[in-house]
Scaffold this active site. Structure first.
Site, PDB file in Angstrom:
ATOM      1  N   HIS A 188     -25.764 -13.258   2.900  1.00 29.66           N
ATOM      2  CA  HIS A 188     -25.198 -12.429   1.826  1.00 29.66           C
ATOM      3  C   HIS A 188     -26.136 -11.264   1.497  1.00 29.66           C
ATOM      4  O   HIS A 188     -26.657 -11.159   0.384  1.00 29.66           O
ATOM      5  CB  HIS A 188     -24.936 -13.294   0.585  1.00 29.66           C
ATOM      6  CG  HIS A 188     -23.553 -13.161   0.032  1.00 29.66           C
ATOM      7  ND1 HIS A 188     -22.440 -13.624   0.699  1.00 29.66           N
ATOM      8  CD2 HIS A 188     -23.089 -12.601  -1.115  1.00 29.66           C
ATOM      9  CE1 HIS A 188     -21.359 -13.381  -0.013  1.00 29.66           C
ATOM     10  NE2 HIS A 188     -21.722 -12.738  -1.128  1.00 29.66           N
ATOM     11  N   SER A 197     -17.605  -7.020   4.914  1.00 27.45           N
ATOM     12  CA  SER A 197     -18.497  -6.770   6.051  1.00 27.45           C
ATOM     13  C   SER A 197     -18.487  -7.910   7.050  1.00 27.45           C
ATOM     14  O   SER A 197     -18.449  -7.690   8.263  1.00 27.45           O
ATOM     15  CB  SER A 197     -19.931  -6.541   5.543  1.00 27.45           C
ATOM     16  OG  SER A 197     -20.037  -5.367   4.788  1.00 27.45           O
ATOM     17  N   TYR A 223      -7.130 -15.864   6.895  1.00 37.92           N
ATOM     18  CA  TYR A 223      -8.117 -16.316   5.917  1.00 37.92           C
ATOM     19  C   TYR A 223      -7.578 -16.184   4.494  1.00 37.92           C
ATOM     20  O   TYR A 223      -7.841 -17.039   3.645  1.00 37.92           O
ATOM     21  CB  TYR A 223      -9.417 -15.521   6.055  1.00 37.92           C
ATOM     22  CG  TYR A 223     -10.151 -15.730   7.358  1.00 37.92           C
ATOM     23  CD1 TYR A 223     -10.155 -16.965   7.993  1.00 37.92           C
ATOM     24  CD2 TYR A 223     -10.861 -14.689   7.960  1.00 37.92           C
ATOM     25  CE1 TYR A 223     -10.838 -17.159   9.193  1.00 37.92           C
ATOM     26  CE2 TYR A 223     -11.546 -14.870   9.151  1.00 37.92           C
ATOM     27  CZ  TYR A 223     -11.527 -16.095   9.767  1.00 37.92           C
ATOM     28  OH  TYR A 223     -12.202 -16.281  10.951  1.00 37.92           O
TER      29      TYR A 223
END
Length: 264
Positions: A188, A197, A223
């Site tokens: 992260h 990203s 997702y």
């Protein structure tokens, strides 16, 4: 055994992953992917799908139909409704024309976060602790310490470079794309824009091995439609960065191939 001499991306589960994935079916289904008829030289339907659903995972309220009307047919909406999705769309276009190395991954973060983070933090690693929380305020997981981020990302950049130099079959390509996604999730590195990203990087890496049909994979939509499973599978690795168990990563790693095969 680390077959690929990697520093942070794990290849321990590749054998188990290969046994669970029907490589022939995956290859056949992938080879049949085609662009949508609505796409033109100036408009990509599947890039729109990716940009909309990756943004929706992050809480944006835009609908695909509205975005297509805006992007393909020039119908005007409030700039606040389309701006962040437009930025992410540009980032996907950038990725199609560049290799995913340290410099370009940093640039690709700056594009979709143009209207999310301050300019001086676009493409720059965070210097604060990062706790990813659920909607009700519980800690989902604790990301890498800010003192570790640069070193951990350098390992990831090294591993991406190493893997790009290897010829991967379709099973290995899907495995490592998903594992890169997962490692990025846990580090992260940015103040914001991490989710956008990491999902872009997953597809970006896969495209380097499998070619332009990769951009027709609707992984971001999958997702989003299975976002609870998506986060549950990330959670399986554990709460604290220093204690992550990548041996529990298989359920997450299988999601990308499932997005192509269309099976639950």
């Amino acid at each position: 055994m680390n077959t690929y001499q990697l520093q942070i991306v794990k290849d321990d589960l590749l054998g188990s992953f290969s046994k669970k994935i029907d490589a022939i079916a995956l290859s056949q289904t992938f080879s049949k992917l085609e662009d949508a008829e609505i796409s033109t030289s100036d408009f990509s339907f599947y890039t729109s799908v990716a940009s909309v659903y990756s943004s929706k995972i992050e809480g944006e309220t835009i609908e695909l139909d509205s975005y297509i009307k805006h992007k393909r047919f020039g119908i005007e909406f409030s700039p606040d409704y389309t701006r962040k999705i437009d930025d992410l769309y540009v980032a996907y276009q950038f990725a199609k024309e560049h290799i995913p190395n340290k410099e370009n991954i940093s640039k690709a973060h700056g594009i979709p976060t143009k209207h999310i983070v301050a300019k001086n933090w676009q493409g720059r690693f965070r210097n604060q602790n990062m706790y990813v929380t659920t909607d009700d305020g519980r800690i989902e997981y604790v990301a890498a310490s800010p003192f570790m981020v640069t070193a951990e990302m350098d390992k990831l950049y090294n591993d991406i470079s190493t893997l790009l130099q290897n010829k991967l079959d379709i099973t290995a390509a899907f495995y490592f794309a998903s594992m890169i996604h997962l490692v990025f999730v846990k580090i992260h590195p940015w103040n914001d824009g991490n989710g956008r990203s990491e999902r872009l990087l997953e597809k970006w890496f896969l495209a380097q091995h499998l070619g332009p049909k990769t951009w027709f994979v609707q992984s971001e939509k999958y997702y989003y439609q299975h976002h609870q499973e998506y986060y549950n599978n990330i959670r399986l690795l554990g709460l604290e960065y220093d204690d992550l168990n990548y041996g529990a990563a298989l359920p997450f790693l299988e999601m990308l191939s499932t997005a192509v095969l269309g099976k639950e």
